[in-house]
Each structure stands twice: as structure tokens, then as C-alpha cells.
Design a protein around this motif. Sequence first.
Motif, PDB file in Angstrom:
ATOM      1  N   GLY A  10      13.212  -1.097 -17.255  1.00  0.00           N
ATOM      2  CA  GLY A  10      12.849  -0.131 -16.229  1.00  0.00           C
ATOM      3  C   GLY A  10      13.038  -0.595 -14.809  1.00  0.00           C
ATOM      4  N   ALA A  11      13.585  -1.805 -14.601  1.00  0.00           N
ATOM      5  CA  ALA A  11      13.675  -2.348 -13.246  1.00  0.00           C
ATOM      6  C   ALA A  11      14.579  -1.518 -12.343  1.00  0.00           C
ATOM      7  CB  ALA A  11      14.176  -3.790 -13.300  1.00  0.00           C
ATOM      8  N   GLU A  12      15.704  -1.056 -12.869  1.00  0.00           N
ATOM      9  CA  GLU A  12      16.627  -0.282 -12.041  1.00  0.00           C
ATOM     10  C   GLU A  12      15.956   0.995 -11.561  1.00  0.00           C
ATOM     11  OE1 GLU A  12      17.300  -1.539 -15.026  1.00  0.00           O
ATOM     12  OE2 GLU A  12      19.352  -2.314 -15.163  1.00  0.00           O
ATOM     13  N   ALA A  13      15.272   1.688 -12.472  1.00  0.00           N
ATOM     14  CA  ALA A  13      14.576   2.918 -12.085  1.00  0.00           C
ATOM     15  C   ALA A  13      13.454   2.616 -11.103  1.00  0.00           C
ATOM     16  CB  ALA A  13      14.022   3.604 -13.329  1.00  0.00           C
ATOM     17  N   ALA A  14      12.665   1.553 -11.388  1.00  0.00           N
ATOM     18  CA  ALA A  14      11.560   1.199 -10.503  1.00  0.00           C
ATOM     19  C   ALA A  14      12.074   0.892  -9.098  1.00  0.00           C
ATOM     20  CB  ALA A  14      10.800   0.005 -11.064  1.00  0.00           C
ATOM     21  N   GLY A  15      13.194   0.189  -9.004  1.00  0.00           N
ATOM     22  CA  GLY A  15      13.753  -0.134  -7.697  1.00  0.00           C
ATOM     23  C   GLY A  15      14.100   1.113  -6.902  1.00  0.00           C
ATOM     24  N   GLN A  16      14.703   2.081  -7.531  1.00  0.00           N
ATOM     25  CA  GLN A  16      15.072   3.309  -6.830  1.00  0.00           C
ATOM     26  C   GLN A  16      13.837   4.111  -6.436  1.00  0.00           C
ATOM     27  OE1 GLN A  16      18.379   5.662  -7.973  1.00  0.00           O
ATOM     28  NE2 GLN A  16      19.331   4.049  -9.167  1.00  0.00           N
ATOM     29  N   ILE A  17      12.814   4.111  -7.293  1.00  0.00           N
ATOM     30  CA  ILE A  17      11.597   4.852  -6.967  1.00  0.00           C
ATOM     31  C   ILE A  17      10.872   4.203  -5.797  1.00  0.00           C
ATOM     32  CG2 ILE A  17       9.330   5.513  -7.845  1.00  0.00           C
ATOM     33  CD1 ILE A  17      10.719   5.724 -10.642  1.00  0.00           C
ATOM     34  N   ILE A  18      10.747   2.879  -5.805  1.00  0.00           N
ATOM     35  CA  ILE A  18      10.105   2.174  -4.689  1.00  0.00           C
ATOM     36  C   ILE A  18      10.910   2.360  -3.414  1.00  0.00           C
ATOM     37  CG2 ILE A  18       9.438  -0.108  -3.820  1.00  0.00           C
ATOM     38  CD1 ILE A  18       8.923  -0.870  -6.799  1.00  0.00           C
ATOM     39  N   GLN A  19      12.215   2.345  -3.515  1.00  0.00           N
ATOM     40  CA  GLN A  19      13.083   2.615  -2.370  1.00  0.00           C
ATOM     41  C   GLN A  19      12.711   3.968  -1.745  1.00  0.00           C
ATOM     42  OE1 GLN A  19      17.168   3.630  -3.326  1.00  0.00           O
ATOM     43  NE2 GLN A  19      17.921   2.374  -1.620  1.00  0.00           N
ATOM     44  N   ALA A  20      12.506   4.971  -2.593  1.00  0.00           N
ATOM     45  CA  ALA A  20      12.148   6.301  -2.106  1.00  0.00           C
ATOM     46  C   ALA A  20      10.751   6.305  -1.492  1.00  0.00           C
ATOM     47  CB  ALA A  20      12.221   7.303  -3.257  1.00  0.00           C
ATOM     48  N   MET A  21       9.813   5.605  -2.107  1.00  0.00           N
ATOM     49  CA  MET A  21       8.441   5.564  -1.585  1.00  0.00           C
ATOM     50  C   MET A  21       8.383   4.858  -0.244  1.00  0.00           C
ATOM     51  SD  MET A  21       6.350   4.780  -5.111  1.00  0.00           S
ATOM     52  CE  MET A  21       6.143   6.042  -6.377  1.00  0.00           C
TER      53      MET A  21
ATOM     54  N   HIS B  40       0.812  -1.216   0.000  1.00  0.00           N
ATOM     55  CA  HIS B  40       0.000   0.000   0.000  1.00  0.00           C
ATOM     56  C   HIS B  40       0.851   1.274   0.000  1.00  0.00           C
ATOM     57  CE1 HIS B  40      -3.991  -1.709   0.260  1.00  0.00           C
ATOM     58  NE2 HIS B  40      -3.649  -2.481   1.273  1.00  0.00           N
ATOM     59  N   ALA B  41       2.142   1.156   0.212  1.00  0.00           N
ATOM     60  CA  ALA B  41       3.009   2.327   0.252  1.00  0.00           C
ATOM     61  C   ALA B  41       3.570   2.700  -1.118  1.00  0.00           C
ATOM     62  CB  ALA B  41       4.154   2.085   1.234  1.00  0.00           C
ATOM     63  N   ILE B  42       3.216   1.981  -2.155  1.00  0.00           N
ATOM     64  CA  ILE B  42       3.700   2.273  -3.515  1.00  0.00           C
ATOM     65  C   ILE B  42       2.648   3.077  -4.262  1.00  0.00           C
ATOM     66  CG2 ILE B  42       4.438   1.273  -5.710  1.00  0.00           C
ATOM     67  CD1 ILE B  42       5.353  -1.211  -4.152  1.00  0.00           C
ATOM     68  N   ASP B  43       3.037   4.217  -4.770  1.00  0.00           N
ATOM     69  CA  ASP B  43       2.160   5.017  -5.627  1.00  0.00           C
ATOM     70  C   ASP B  43       2.266   4.449  -7.047  1.00  0.00           C
ATOM     71  OD1 ASP B  43       0.884   6.887  -7.208  1.00  0.00           O
ATOM     72  OD2 ASP B  43       1.642   8.618  -6.111  1.00  0.00           O
ATOM     73  N   TYR B  44       1.393   3.519  -7.366  1.00  0.00           N
ATOM     74  CA  TYR B  44       1.508   2.761  -8.606  1.00  0.00           C
ATOM     75  C   TYR B  44       1.311   3.628  -9.837  1.00  0.00           C
ATOM     76  CZ  TYR B  44       1.256  -1.205  -5.424  1.00  0.00           C
ATOM     77  OH  TYR B  44       1.503  -2.089  -4.402  1.00  0.00           O
ATOM     78  N   GLN B  45       0.430   4.593  -9.750  1.00  0.00           N
ATOM     79  CA  GLN B  45       0.211   5.456 -10.899  1.00  0.00           C
ATOM     80  C   GLN B  45       1.468   6.265 -11.212  1.00  0.00           C
ATOM     81  OE1 GLN B  45      -3.013   8.270 -10.506  1.00  0.00           O
ATOM     82  NE2 GLN B  45      -2.932   8.851 -12.663  1.00  0.00           N
ATOM     83  N   ALA B  46       2.071   6.848 -10.184  1.00  0.00           N
ATOM     84  CA  ALA B  46       3.291   7.627 -10.397  1.00  0.00           C
ATOM     85  C   ALA B  46       4.439   6.743 -10.851  1.00  0.00           C
ATOM     86  CB  ALA B  46       3.665   8.366  -9.110  1.00  0.00           C
ATOM     87  N   LEU B  47       4.546   5.555 -10.250  1.00  0.00           N
ATOM     88  CA  LEU B  47       5.605   4.627 -10.637  1.00  0.00           C
ATOM     89  C   LEU B  47       5.458   4.213 -12.091  1.00  0.00           C
ATOM     90  CD1 LEU B  47       7.975   2.698  -9.905  1.00  0.00           C
ATOM     91  CD2 LEU B  47       6.232   1.026  -9.241  1.00  0.00           C
ATOM     92  N   GLY B  48       4.253   3.838 -12.479  1.00  0.00           N
ATOM     93  CA  GLY B  48       4.024   3.400 -13.850  1.00  0.00           C
ATOM     94  C   GLY B  48       4.323   4.486 -14.865  1.00  0.00           C
ATOM     95  N   ARG B  49       3.911   5.709 -14.565  1.00  0.00           N
ATOM     96  CA  ARG B  49       4.167   6.806 -15.489  1.00  0.00           C
ATOM     97  C   ARG B  49       5.650   7.131 -15.571  1.00  0.00           C
ATOM     98  NH1 ARG B  49      -0.164   9.910 -17.170  1.00  0.00           N
ATOM     99  NH2 ARG B  49       1.074  11.827 -17.224  1.00  0.00           N
ATOM    100  N   ALA B  50       6.369   6.944 -14.472  1.00  0.00           N
ATOM    101  CA  ALA B  50       7.809   7.198 -14.507  1.00  0.00           C
ATOM    102  C   ALA B  50       8.533   6.195 -15.394  1.00  0.00           C
ATOM    103  CB  ALA B  50       8.377   7.136 -13.090  1.00  0.00           C
ATOM    104  N   VAL B  51       8.066   4.956 -15.398  1.00  0.00           N
ATOM    105  CA  VAL B  51       8.733   3.913 -16.182  1.00  0.00           C
ATOM    106  C   VAL B  51       8.212   3.873 -17.617  1.00  0.00           C
ATOM    107  CG1 VAL B  51       9.141   1.426 -16.368  1.00  0.00           C
ATOM    108  CG2 VAL B  51       9.220   2.530 -14.125  1.00  0.00           C
ATOM    109  N   TRP B  52       6.889   3.994 -17.809  1.00  0.00           N
ATOM    110  CA  TRP B  52       6.278   3.768 -19.114  1.00  0.00           C
ATOM    111  C   TRP B  52       5.670   5.010 -19.735  1.00  0.00           C
ATOM    112  CZ3 TRP B  52       7.962  -0.550 -20.911  1.00  0.00           C
ATOM    113  CH2 TRP B  52       8.225  -1.624 -20.056  1.00  0.00           C
ATOM    114  N   GLY B  53       5.724   6.149 -19.046  1.00  0.00           N
ATOM    115  CA  GLY B  53       5.147   7.363 -19.600  1.00  0.00           C
ATOM    116  C   GLY B  53       3.634   7.295 -19.646  1.00  0.00           C
ATOM    117  N   ASP B  54       3.050   7.978 -20.623  1.00  0.00           N
ATOM    118  CA  ASP B  54       1.596   8.060 -20.719  1.00  0.00           C
ATOM    119  C   ASP B  54       0.951   6.723 -21.062  1.00  0.00           C
ATOM    120  OD1 ASP B  54       1.719  10.739 -20.137  1.00  0.00           O
ATOM    121  OD2 ASP B  54       1.733  11.369 -22.240  1.00  0.00           O
ATOM    122  N   ALA B  55       1.738   5.745 -21.495  1.00  0.00           N
ATOM    123  CA  ALA B  55       1.192   4.432 -21.848  1.00  0.00           C
ATOM    124  C   ALA B  55       1.078   3.504 -20.642  1.00  0.00           C
ATOM    125  CB  ALA B  55       2.068   3.772 -22.914  1.00  0.00           C
ATOM    126  N   ALA B  56       1.386   3.995 -19.449  1.00  0.00           N
ATOM    127  CA  ALA B  56       1.398   3.148 -18.262  1.00  0.00           C
ATOM    128  C   ALA B  56       0.001   2.619 -17.937  1.00  0.00           C
ATOM    129  CB  ALA B  56       1.935   3.934 -17.073  1.00  0.00           C
TER     130      ALA B  56
END
Length: 536
Positions: free
Chosen positions: A392-403, A322-338
Motif C-alpha cells: 500500500g505504500a504507493e497509494a499511501a504516498g499519493q494520498i499523503i501528497q494530496a493531504m 497533524h495534516a494527515i487524516d490517519y483514519q481516512a488513510l488507513g481505511r483507504a489502504v487496509w479497508g475496515d481492518a485499518a
Amino acid sequence: MTINRRDLLRLFGTGLTAGGLVSRGLLGSGSLMAGTATGALAQAAGDSRPVLRVAVQALPASLEPLETISNIGLRQTTCLFDTALRRDFKAEVAMPGTSALMPQLATGLRRVDDLTWELALRPDVHLHDGSILSADDILATFSPARIGPDGPYPEGRILFGHIAALRRIDDLTVQIVTSAPDEVMDQRLAGYGGWVIGAKAYAAGGAEGVRSHPIGAGPYKLAEFIRDTRLVLAAHDDYWMGRPAAREVRLDVVPEAATRIAGLISGEYDIVTNLLPDQMSQLDGYDDVEAVSVPLDLVHMLFYDTRRPGVAKATVRQALNHAIDYQALGRAVWGDAATRPNGLQTPAFGPLYDPDRKHFPYDPARAKALLAKGGFDGKPLKMRLISGYYVGAEAAGQIIQAMWAQIGVTVELEFVESMKQALEPGADVRMISAAFRFPDPLGGGVIPAWGPDSAVQKRGFWASTAYNDGVAALIAARSPADRRRTFQALLDIFEDEAPGTILYGVNEVFAKRKAVNWTHYPLYYMDFRPDNLSFS
């Protein structure tokens, strides 16, 4: 407006530098590769068809189709092998939320009784070794040595382990007998694991022969395979659908995305795979190439090693989810197609699909309360990721780390080079993918990725009697109403025990020369059959 990785890392205030992530893989100056005489769309004397050259990020270690069900393995499998039936992806696009099948090596499939299916094979189909398709090839494909309980391929057991017997009626007729009724045998035969191998070659070379020199009935046959370097496939000119459009398909390993892009622009390659969404704009302005993003029937997920003290309690795992902002994470990795599916389901499941389900919505207040309820000890968690494997795994890992830092959870990131290393002991959290292998719950997510024969359970990361009982009940359910009820109850168990969470849907971003007329399906297939590949 697209939120990029730099914005997210600034938003969650960790002090991590995202510039390297944003710029990674961009085409640098002086990186173009010179074209060669044997470059893209090359032609050979006496054969006017071109050579199709594809740059891929990696190749599998084996060509045995049951060992290569992965984002790097399905490409060549689709070229080398045909299945009894075939999914009509183009028809499915025209009719969203439905599934469609067409004949391939079989001309028909009928249900004889609750346990028996009869397969009528297409006559005069030539395999790569010159043999003619027969019932023997079906018997070899689904033999106990490949899909039985003592076989070496877990995927075979997951997909076809319920086959109890095969009956050879005549040269072109086989009956498949299952240990329990199967409501989706037609979908299985058109999906993963249903690729038909040559019985003659299998009898001569055994399992190792299939791994190194497979014989199938697909549009291309093996010409050369050098692990980590290239795979060359020659046109199977006796293919039952007609001569393939390319006389040869060459898959070259080019690990860096920037180099793959450079090779496309310079004319060395015709198709390049596995790009990041923010690399698509690099091809704007070129008249002869284009970038394409295709939503896949695939998700990336996190899973927890529930034996580890830090994530042993379900309440703690729920908190992290529940601590992951999935919408923000998805847009960061996949852009508007998330996109993110609402659970391990897709609208193609038809009446079994629940459009109102909520799968771990972002709720930081709830996450903090669950963390306190679970008595989280505050010790750092280790997240292990494979470098360059999942887009996008490396970026996703750092973003989740921050969240997760926002709810007081410290995460240490560890990057490894292979799936084997990723699955070794010593990490609390890992990333995994799950494909909807055919449009039914039995082929998508709940069983292949999390069921009793999945890598997660087989390796002891998680075990659940309630979940496995739910899997058995889903397999046994017959009516659409019972199947829906059982499936949705299984999703409830998954969300209660929280062995993982869905991060986002996956897109395949690729680029190609505009002269290549080819449709990428919503799975990691490279279908170069005559009806899906031509050249302008």
C-alpha cells in the motif's frame, strides 16, 4: 462504509488519477497459470507427505538471521532456526494484552542474580548437520563476532549487545552475564535475534557460511537457495518436536500479486503472501481456497531527514504530522481492518501502556499554524518510496501528497527499487516499518526503529541527545512504575521532536488452500512446526 483511494484523492482535490492504484494487482482475464505434475501438495514416491509451495514477493540476499530481520526474511528464518524460548502466540490471542512464553531449545531459564541468567538446554536436539545441541551453540550464537560492538550486524547489537560474558557451565548449561540488569531477557531469547546457529558449522564456514548455507535446529533445513528465484527447504526429520508435516517447503519468488493469486487458484501454490485487502474478494466463491487478514505487531511510519532545510524544524515536522487524516488513510489502504496505535506502544506492554495517549491526531488548523510558526519556505518536498516493498505504500504516498497539499505543502513523489536506494541522500521524507519484536518497549519501536543504533540515527537522518538519554534511562529502569514513567517520557520526546509519525498498523493479507491447516502469527513468521501445520 470503506473509503477507497479514489474517494480520498477526489476528497482532497489534487487531480491525481487513482484508478490505476485501485485496479493494480487485480486478476486479469487469461492470467491463470496451468497446474503441473509437480504442483501444490505434490507427493514423492516413498514419502506420503506433501510439498508445501509458497509464492512470495521476494527473498532476502542472505540467510544469516541477523541480516534478514525484514518482512521478506523472517519467513525462512522461522523455518530454519529455533530459539531458546518461544512465544506462545495462541495463548496470547486467548489472553489479549498479555504475553506468554514456552520452552523451545531450552527447558528452563532462571535468574541467578541481577546480571546473570542461567539457561538449561534441551537434551538430544539434533541440528541440521547431525550435531547435538550444546552450550557451544549458544556461545557461537551470542559471540562478540555476531553481537559485539565491532560485529557486522546492527540488529545483534540492538538486541543482545549488552551481553558482557557467556559462561559454559556444562554441555547443557550456559550462564548469560549482562553489563546491566535486564528485565526482559526471557522475551529477548524468544524473539528476534535469538535464533540459535550451529557452532560446528560456524567454526568451519564463518559468517559467509551462515549467509549462504546456515545450520540451525529448526523444522526445515536448506536444500537450495537461488537468489531472486526460489528457496527450497527439506524436512528436518530428526526435529525434536517430531517429523514436519511437509516433506519440503518451496518458496518461489512471484513479484506480481495477481500472478500469485492466479497460481493459488490454478493449484500451483498452496499459500500466497503479501496481498492487498481489496484483492481478498477475488477469492470469494472458490470452494478450495480462502483469503485471510492478520493484524501484525507492526506499523508503517514516515521519517524525515532532519538535515534537509525543508524539514529541519520540529514545528514543520509536527505540522506535516497533524495534516494527515490517519483514519481516512488507513481505511483507504487496509479497508475496515485499518488500525493505528496510539504511539509506539501496544496493549501487550501491560502496565507500561497508556491507553489515553494521543499520537499526532489529525488537526489541519493546528498544522497550518505550526507551519507558519516554523517559517516553512514553501519549496516542494521530496517523498521517496520503494515500489512493491511495503504493501500500500504507493497509494499511501499519493494520498499523503494530496493531504499535505491542503495545507500548502507540495510533495514530489519518487519511486525506487530497493531499500539501499531509498536510504541514499536527496529526499526529505521516506517510509519505514517498525515491529513490536517482543511485547515490551525495549523490543518494540522506540529503540530498534529510532534509538542510537537504528538506521535512522546511524545514517544521520535524525539525532537527539534527549531521546538517546531517554533510551538509556529506559534500559536502566527496574521497577514497573519507573519503567512506565520513563517509557512515557520517551514517547513525549519523540512527539516533541517529531522525527516521524505512525501512519497505520499493518495487516498481512495472505491466501491459502483450505486443505492447509496453518495459523499466521502477528509477525512475519512462517511457523511450519508440527504443532502449527497439518493437511486435511
